[in-house]
Design a protein around this motif. Sequence first.
Motif: not given
Length: 86
Positions: A9-10, A15-28
């Motif tokens: 996270c900027p 750490e931002i854990p990887p998501s199982d959701v398809i699509g754009r990943q979280a920026l924050r």
Amino acid sequence: MATRETRRCPECDAEIPPSDVIGRQALRRSQACREKAYRKRHPRAPVQKAPCRECGKSLKIQPGRRYRLCSSAFRRADYRKHEEKW
């Protein structure tokens, strides 16, 4: 298949854990981090001080404020004064 990697996270450097959701990943990481980033991008306008037109009392003038009068009684009197001119 693309590998899922952990991002940082900027705002809070967590750490931002990887998501199982398809699509754009979280920026924050969280809503609080998104709000903090928004406040950085959109700083508040500074509050200006000006005297009341009727009594001279110091006022905080915020952007978009129409009246430079300290009370509703002064606003009514000012409106009536200008209404006579119309």
